[in-house]
Motif scaffolding. Structure first.
Motif, PDB file in Angstrom:
ATOM      1  N   ASP A 103      43.627  39.304  56.676  1.00  0.00           N
ATOM      2  CA  ASP A 103      43.750  40.644  56.090  1.00  0.00           C
ATOM      3  C   ASP A 103      44.986  40.728  55.207  1.00  0.00           C
ATOM      4  O   ASP A 103      44.969  41.380  54.157  1.00  0.00           O
ATOM      5  N   ASP A 104      46.046  40.050  55.609  1.00  0.00           N
ATOM      6  CA  ASP A 104      47.276  40.051  54.827  1.00  0.00           C
ATOM      7  C   ASP A 104      47.051  39.425  53.449  1.00  0.00           C
ATOM      8  O   ASP A 104      47.490  39.961  52.434  1.00  0.00           O
ATOM      9  N   TRP A 105      46.366  38.272  53.405  1.00  0.00           N
ATOM     10  CA  TRP A 105      46.094  37.597  52.131  1.00  0.00           C
ATOM     11  C   TRP A 105      45.284  38.505  51.208  1.00  0.00           C
ATOM     12  O   TRP A 105      45.531  38.560  50.005  1.00  0.00           O
ATOM     13  N   LEU A 106      44.312  39.212  51.780  1.00  0.00           N
ATOM     14  CA  LEU A 106      43.460  40.088  50.969  1.00  0.00           C
ATOM     15  C   LEU A 106      44.247  41.199  50.286  1.00  0.00           C
ATOM     16  O   LEU A 106      43.825  41.703  49.240  1.00  0.00           O
ATOM     17  N   GLN A 107      45.381  41.571  50.849  1.00  0.00           N
ATOM     18  CA  GLN A 107      46.211  42.631  50.263  1.00  0.00           C
ATOM     19  C   GLN A 107      47.187  42.100  49.217  1.00  0.00           C
ATOM     20  O   GLN A 107      47.767  42.886  48.460  1.00  0.00           O
ATOM     21  N   GLN A 108      47.388  40.801  49.181  1.00  0.00           N
ATOM     22  CA  GLN A 108      48.384  40.216  48.289  1.00  0.00           C
ATOM     23  C   GLN A 108      47.904  40.200  46.839  1.00  0.00           C
ATOM     24  O   GLN A 108      46.707  40.175  46.572  1.00  0.00           O
ATOM     25  N   PRO A 109      48.852  40.162  45.896  1.00  0.00           N
ATOM     26  CA  PRO A 109      48.472  39.989  44.486  1.00  0.00           C
ATOM     27  C   PRO A 109      47.805  38.627  44.297  1.00  0.00           C
ATOM     28  O   PRO A 109      48.181  37.642  44.941  1.00  0.00           O
ATOM     29  N   PHE A 110      46.824  38.593  43.449  1.00  0.00           N
ATOM     30  CA  PHE A 110      46.123  37.348  43.143  1.00  0.00           C
ATOM     31  C   PHE A 110      46.194  37.141  41.638  1.00  0.00           C
ATOM     32  O   PHE A 110      45.721  37.976  40.865  1.00  0.00           O
ATOM     33  N   LYS A 111      46.790  36.032  41.240  1.00  0.00           N
ATOM     34  CA  LYS A 111      46.968  35.727  39.821  1.00  0.00           C
ATOM     35  C   LYS A 111      46.107  34.524  39.458  1.00  0.00           C
ATOM     36  O   LYS A 111      46.055  33.550  40.208  1.00  0.00           O
ATOM     37  N   TRP A 112      45.475  34.598  38.300  1.00  0.00           N
ATOM     38  CA  TRP A 112      44.706  33.465  37.805  1.00  0.00           C
ATOM     39  C   TRP A 112      44.512  33.612  36.307  1.00  0.00           C
ATOM     40  O   TRP A 112      44.701  34.687  35.744  1.00  0.00           O
ATOM     41  N   HIS A 113      44.147  32.501  35.699  1.00  0.00           N
ATOM     42  CA  HIS A 113      43.828  32.514  34.277  1.00  0.00           C
ATOM     43  C   HIS A 113      42.316  32.555  34.145  1.00  0.00           C
ATOM     44  O   HIS A 113      41.612  31.754  34.754  1.00  0.00           O
ATOM     45  N   SER A 114      41.827  33.477  33.348  1.00  0.00           N
ATOM     46  CA  SER A 114      40.395  33.603  33.117  1.00  0.00           C
ATOM     47  C   SER A 114      40.025  32.966  31.785  1.00  0.00           C
ATOM     48  O   SER A 114      40.379  33.503  30.726  1.00  0.00           O
ATOM     49  N   PRO A 115      39.308  31.846  31.828  1.00  0.00           N
ATOM     50  CA  PRO A 115      38.828  31.268  30.570  1.00  0.00           C
ATOM     51  C   PRO A 115      37.846  32.207  29.856  1.00  0.00           C
ATOM     52  O   PRO A 115      37.791  32.257  28.636  1.00  0.00           O
ATOM     53  N   MET A 116      37.101  32.973  30.648  1.00  0.00           N
ATOM     54  CA  MET A 116      36.121  33.891  30.066  1.00  0.00           C
ATOM     55  C   MET A 116      36.808  34.968  29.224  1.00  0.00           C
ATOM     56  O   MET A 116      36.372  35.283  28.118  1.00  0.00           O
TER      57      MET A 116
END
Length: 172
Positions: A103-116
């Motif tokens: 549950d903790d991970w689900l609340q964290q910011p998630f950063k990624w690069h979108s090629p799309m």
């Protein structure tokens, strides 16, 4: 916000529906599976292959691994047997990942690069995970239409009919 139980439920639903769709598509001749039916990814095989491509990319991102390189315009799995094996392998990976999600991970910011979208994105992980499962459901809906057009009744696809829920829906 979603929680770990939601992720596990959707993982179970994902596997259940994928197995059902693979069984239905397995009754078709390979030429029929590859036939362009006018869908966004053209065919039954093409749509199933797109799901594999997307799931591989998201699982890599969730595990902070480099995204796989898939040549544009080419199938990830050209043969039916390869596609079935890859789908089952990925579904097992999704199940394992869902068991580890917190549950903790689900609340964290998630950063990624979108090629799309050709840019970096940053949002709560729960939004991205919701998209991950929604993307699968969206394209499986397209598959049920393609199969219906080929004379195959996909039957009930509703989440409440997931067999695991008949046992005890409060376990998720």
């Amino acid at each position: 916000m979603i929680n770990r139980a939601y992720v596990q439920l959707m993982s179970s639903y994902n596997r259940w529906m994928n197995e059902r769709l693979l069984a239905m598509a397995n009754t078709l001749d390979d030429d029929v599976r590859h036939a362009d039916q006018g869908a966004f990814f053209k065919s039954v095989h093409g749509t199933l292959d797109h799901l594999i491509r997307g799931d591989r990319n998201w699982l890599a991102r969730f595990s902070q691994q480099p995204a796989p390189i898939f040549p544009a315009g080419h199938l990830v799995c050209a043969s039916w047997s390869e596609l079935v094996a890859m789908r089952r392998h990925i579904d097992a990976e999704i199940d394992q990942w869902a068991e580890r999600v917190s549950d903790d991970w689900l609340q964290q910011p998630f950063k990624w690069h979108s090629p799309m979208y050709q840019r970096d994105l940053n949002m709560p992980a729960w939004i991205v995970v919701t998209h991950f499962f929604n993307h699968q459901t969206h394209h499986r809906g397209q598959l049920t239409t393609l199969l219906s057009q080929l004379g195959i009744d996909p039957g009930v696809t509703d989440l409440p009919m997931l067999p695991a829920l008949e046992i005890d829906p409060f376990t998720f």
